[in-house]
Design an enzyme around this catalytic site. Sequence first.
Site, PDB file in Angstrom:
ATOM      1  N   ARG A 128       7.645  16.785  25.504  1.00 27.32           N
ATOM      2  CA  ARG A 128       8.345  17.694  24.583  1.00 27.32           C
ATOM      3  C   ARG A 128       9.541  18.294  25.318  1.00 27.32           C
ATOM      4  O   ARG A 128       9.375  18.886  26.379  1.00 27.32           O
ATOM      5  CB  ARG A 128       7.434  18.818  24.082  1.00 27.32           C
ATOM      6  CG  ARG A 128       8.003  19.518  22.814  1.00 27.32           C
ATOM      7  CD  ARG A 128       7.234  20.783  22.428  1.00 27.32           C
ATOM      8  NE  ARG A 128       7.375  21.792  23.442  1.00 27.32           N
ATOM      9  CZ  ARG A 128       6.341  22.375  24.074  1.00 27.32           C
ATOM     10  NH1 ARG A 128       5.111  22.077  23.769  1.00 27.32           N
ATOM     11  NH2 ARG A 128       6.565  23.273  25.008  1.00 27.32           N
ATOM     12  N   GLU A 144      13.694  23.069  29.127  1.00 30.17           N
ATOM     13  CA  GLU A 144      12.903  22.256  30.063  1.00 30.17           C
ATOM     14  C   GLU A 144      12.351  21.034  29.348  1.00 30.17           C
ATOM     15  O   GLU A 144      12.394  20.941  28.121  1.00 30.17           O
ATOM     16  CB  GLU A 144      11.753  23.073  30.662  1.00 30.17           C
ATOM     17  CG  GLU A 144      10.719  23.503  29.656  1.00 30.17           C
ATOM     18  CD  GLU A 144       9.519  24.201  30.278  1.00 30.17           C
ATOM     19  OE1 GLU A 144       9.374  24.168  31.509  1.00 30.17           O
ATOM     20  OE2 GLU A 144       8.717  24.768  29.524  1.00 30.17           O
ATOM     21  N   ASN A 146       8.829  18.950  29.132  1.00 32.77           N
ATOM     22  CA  ASN A 146       7.402  18.956  29.487  1.00 32.77           C
ATOM     23  C   ASN A 146       6.864  17.539  29.468  1.00 32.77           C
ATOM     24  O   ASN A 146       6.889  16.891  28.419  1.00 32.77           O
ATOM     25  CB  ASN A 146       6.611  19.791  28.476  1.00 32.77           C
ATOM     26  CG  ASN A 146       7.023  21.243  28.489  1.00 32.77           C
ATOM     27  OD1 ASN A 146       6.638  21.996  29.374  1.00 32.77           O
ATOM     28  ND2 ASN A 146       7.841  21.650  27.527  1.00 32.77           N
ATOM     29  N   SER A 151       1.988  21.160  24.487  1.00 37.14           N
ATOM     30  CA  SER A 151       1.070  21.746  23.504  1.00 37.14           C
ATOM     31  C   SER A 151       1.574  21.653  22.070  1.00 37.14           C
ATOM     32  O   SER A 151       2.770  21.508  21.843  1.00 37.14           O
ATOM     33  CB  SER A 151       0.914  23.240  23.772  1.00 37.14           C
ATOM     34  OG  SER A 151       0.139  23.451  24.876  1.00 37.14           O
ATOM     35  N   LYS A 309      10.598  21.440  37.576  1.00 37.03           N
ATOM     36  CA  LYS A 309      11.889  22.136  37.432  1.00 37.03           C
ATOM     37  C   LYS A 309      12.873  21.650  38.494  1.00 37.03           C
ATOM     38  O   LYS A 309      14.071  21.568  38.261  1.00 37.03           O
ATOM     39  CB  LYS A 309      11.676  23.634  37.548  1.00 37.03           C
ATOM     40  CG  LYS A 309      10.575  24.105  36.604  1.00 37.03           C
ATOM     41  CD  LYS A 309      10.897  25.346  35.888  1.00 37.03           C
ATOM     42  CE  LYS A 309      10.054  25.570  34.665  1.00 37.03           C
ATOM     43  NZ  LYS A 309       8.678  25.134  34.656  1.00 37.03           N
ATOM     44  N   LYS A 362      13.452  30.527  38.263  1.00 40.46           N
ATOM     45  CA  LYS A 362      12.246  29.810  37.831  1.00 40.46           C
ATOM     46  C   LYS A 362      11.478  29.263  39.028  1.00 40.46           C
ATOM     47  O   LYS A 362      12.019  28.463  39.785  1.00 40.46           O
ATOM     48  CB  LYS A 362      12.628  28.639  36.917  1.00 40.46           C
ATOM     49  CG  LYS A 362      13.262  29.069  35.616  1.00 40.46           C
ATOM     50  CD  LYS A 362      13.451  27.864  34.718  1.00 40.46           C
ATOM     51  CE  LYS A 362      13.705  28.305  33.288  1.00 40.46           C
ATOM     52  NZ  LYS A 362      13.590  27.184  32.362  1.00 40.46           N
ATOM     53  N   GLU A 366       4.260  25.559  35.453  1.00 42.04           N
ATOM     54  CA  GLU A 366       4.257  25.238  34.029  1.00 42.04           C
ATOM     55  C   GLU A 366       3.371  26.239  33.290  1.00 42.04           C
ATOM     56  O   GLU A 366       2.567  26.930  33.905  1.00 42.04           O
ATOM     57  CB  GLU A 366       3.695  23.831  33.792  1.00 42.04           C
ATOM     58  CG  GLU A 366       4.372  22.730  34.561  1.00 42.04           C
ATOM     59  CD  GLU A 366       5.852  22.630  34.274  1.00 42.04           C
ATOM     60  OE1 GLU A 366       6.265  22.915  33.146  1.00 42.04           O
ATOM     61  OE2 GLU A 366       6.611  22.297  35.198  1.00 42.04           O
ATOM     62  N   GLY A 367       3.503  26.254  31.964  1.00 37.01           N
ATOM     63  CA  GLY A 367       2.549  26.993  31.140  1.00 37.01           C
ATOM     64  C   GLY A 367       3.027  28.358  30.668  1.00 37.01           C
ATOM     65  O   GLY A 367       2.328  29.035  29.939  1.00 37.01           O
ATOM     66  N   ARG A 449       9.276  27.519  18.140  1.00 40.63           N
ATOM     67  CA  ARG A 449       8.543  28.720  18.562  1.00 40.63           C
ATOM     68  C   ARG A 449       9.476  29.906  18.492  1.00 40.63           C
ATOM     69  O   ARG A 449      10.640  29.787  18.846  1.00 40.63           O
ATOM     70  CB  ARG A 449       8.004  28.545  19.986  1.00 40.63           C
ATOM     71  CG  ARG A 449       6.833  27.582  20.027  1.00 40.63           C
ATOM     72  CD  ARG A 449       6.423  27.261  21.425  1.00 40.63           C
ATOM     73  NE  ARG A 449       7.495  26.613  22.150  1.00 40.63           N
ATOM     74  CZ  ARG A 449       7.560  26.530  23.473  1.00 40.63           C
ATOM     75  NH1 ARG A 449       6.620  27.071  24.213  1.00 40.63           N
ATOM     76  NH2 ARG A 449       8.562  25.907  24.060  1.00 40.63           N
TER      77      ARG A 449
HETATM   78  N1  GSH Z   1      -4.147  23.947  27.731  1.00 42.74           N
HETATM   79  C1  GSH Z   1      -3.340  24.264  26.617  1.00 42.74           C
HETATM   80  C2  GSH Z   1      -3.218  23.054  25.703  1.00 42.74           C
HETATM   81  O1  GSH Z   1      -3.682  21.986  26.065  1.00 42.74           O
HETATM   82  O2  GSH Z   1      -2.648  23.207  24.617  1.00 42.74           O
HETATM   83  C3  GSH Z   1      -1.994  24.831  27.015  1.00 42.74           C
HETATM   84  C4  GSH Z   1      -1.115  23.831  27.717  1.00 42.74           C
HETATM   85  C5  GSH Z   1       0.280  24.406  28.018  1.00 42.74           C
HETATM   86  O3  GSH Z   1       0.437  25.586  28.350  1.00 42.74           O
HETATM   87  N2  GSH Z   1       1.277  23.532  27.849  1.00 42.74           N
HETATM   88  C6  GSH Z   1       2.665  23.922  28.036  1.00 42.74           C
HETATM   89  C7  GSH Z   1       3.260  24.091  26.644  1.00 42.74           C
HETATM   90  O4  GSH Z   1       3.605  23.144  25.973  1.00 42.74           O
HETATM   91  C8  GSH Z   1       3.390  22.832  28.779  1.00 42.74           C
HETATM   92  S1  GSH Z   1       2.714  22.600  30.389  1.00 42.74           S
HETATM   93  N3  GSH Z   1       3.315  25.345  26.189  1.00 42.74           N
HETATM   94  C9  GSH Z   1       3.853  25.680  24.911  1.00 42.74           C
HETATM   95  C10 GSH Z   1       3.472  27.078  24.492  1.00 42.74           C
HETATM   96  O5  GSH Z   1       2.430  27.594  24.891  1.00 42.74           O
HETATM   97  O6  GSH Z   1       4.238  27.667  23.704  1.00 42.74           O
END
Ligand code: GSH
Length: 474
Positions: A128, A144, A146, A151, A309, A362, A366-367, A449
């Site tokens: 993404r 970024e 991913n 997610s 990054k 940064k 991640e996350g 988002r």
């Molecule tokens: N473990 C959860 C899942 O599998 O949905 C979270 C994974 C996560 O934080 N993914 C990040 C993301 O796309 C990329 S490493 N976050 C988007 C957000 O939380 O808005």
Amino acid sequence: MSAAMPPAMDPAAAGEMAREAAAWCSLHGLVVGDRADQRSATVPGVGLVHAPFSLLPAHFPESFWRQACELAPVFNELVDRVSMDGNFLQNALSKTRQVDDFTSRLLEIHRKMMEINKEENIRLGLHRSDYMLDSETSSLLQIELNTISASFPGLGSLVSDLHRSLIKQYGTSLSLEHKRVPANAASTQFSEALAQAWSEFNIDSAVIMMIVQPEERNMYDQYWLSKHLQDSHGITTIRKTLSQVEAEGQVLPDGTLLVGGQKVAVVYFRAGYAPNDYPSEAEWSARLMMEQSSAVKCPSISYHLVGTKKIQQELAKPNVLERFLKSEEIDKVRKCFAGLWSLDDEYIIKTAVEKPELFVLKPQREGGGNNIYGLDLRETLVRLQKEGGDALAAYILMQRIFPKASPAYLVRGGVCHEGLAISELGIYGAYLRNKDKVVINEQCGYLMRTKVSSSDEGGVAAGFAVLDSLYLTG
Ligand code: GSH
């Protein structure tokens, strides 16, 4: 160039609509686990709450939307090509490895795979790429890319359905047309890509293994993919934590990965992107075991590293994209790069200390929830400079992007809040290659988002933003 939907209704009407919308979420599986009780949040079917969402879709100019969609296959290719250049990854990350233990462990696995010339014939990427519209320059800029655990492909598709349904019901009074919310098939397209990878792997009765966190609020987003895999492709998904893989897994002499006695065709990581996911050596040895096996990894260790990054910043340097892309692709990609700098540049550190509001610092994480802004950014830079050594290498600096804020209604835990909000557009991409044959290279839906503009941090999983969709404007 407005980012979010101006509420064309009074708060009472919005509250009524939010109740309808929250009911829709429960009826259609737009839900997440409820953290109130940790155990119930991780047991399927217990402790659910509607996913946080924006009541109406964010306005987004169609031209920028098209630009973002066109970039998806190019970024898919870029990740694949960069991943093939093991020395580039190792060299670019060599300083980061000295100061960041997590990246260093990932690089160690990568180095082991280089040493044995590990072949990855089937390569699956489910990425993404996230963007914001910068109001100062009127341009679409990448935040970024991913390459691991991107997610919300499951729930994101549902938010688009929710918005279309609300607009059908209330749209006339709001002067909105449901057709302006683009179709969003991220959920089925990601499942399709996983299923194709499974069939390229071609071993009877093998399963897809989803690597999950022991405590996961976002499990229904994940279950949506498993459901499509089962219903449309007859493929079983098993869910395992990294420590379960270590306890139950083995690699047979022919490379087959067996977990709990089941042959695994594809390993799909929805955990393993953050240091907390590896509390002991067991989790690292599970990661290594999977990498050594012949199963398709989504992502492989090299795809994972391409998403760091530091690599994003290296790719933005002059003459680096030229090594990986054709000239017409380079122009498209470079246009969306924000200013990115490593901290071995004295001049940029000085500028950032003087004008911290123009930058984001940064770390290699991640996350969500890890970035440093404003006065904290200044203090951190000054401190790291004083400490000397390589401490600065754990960070990159990025140009701060200023999206235009618009009033929006954000709904969380059944309560509707009005606020000034900004939005971030994520475009999903799927890539599948078997040896020389590119089986899939496509854009796969989107994730908008939205968060209140006063919050520096983003991320729905981290609790800062809500799920949204988009409303195309001329
Ligand atoms: N473990 C959860 C899942 O599998 O949905 C979270 C994974 C996560 O934080 N993914 C990040 C993301 O796309 C990329 S490493 N976050 C988007 C957000 O939380 O808005």
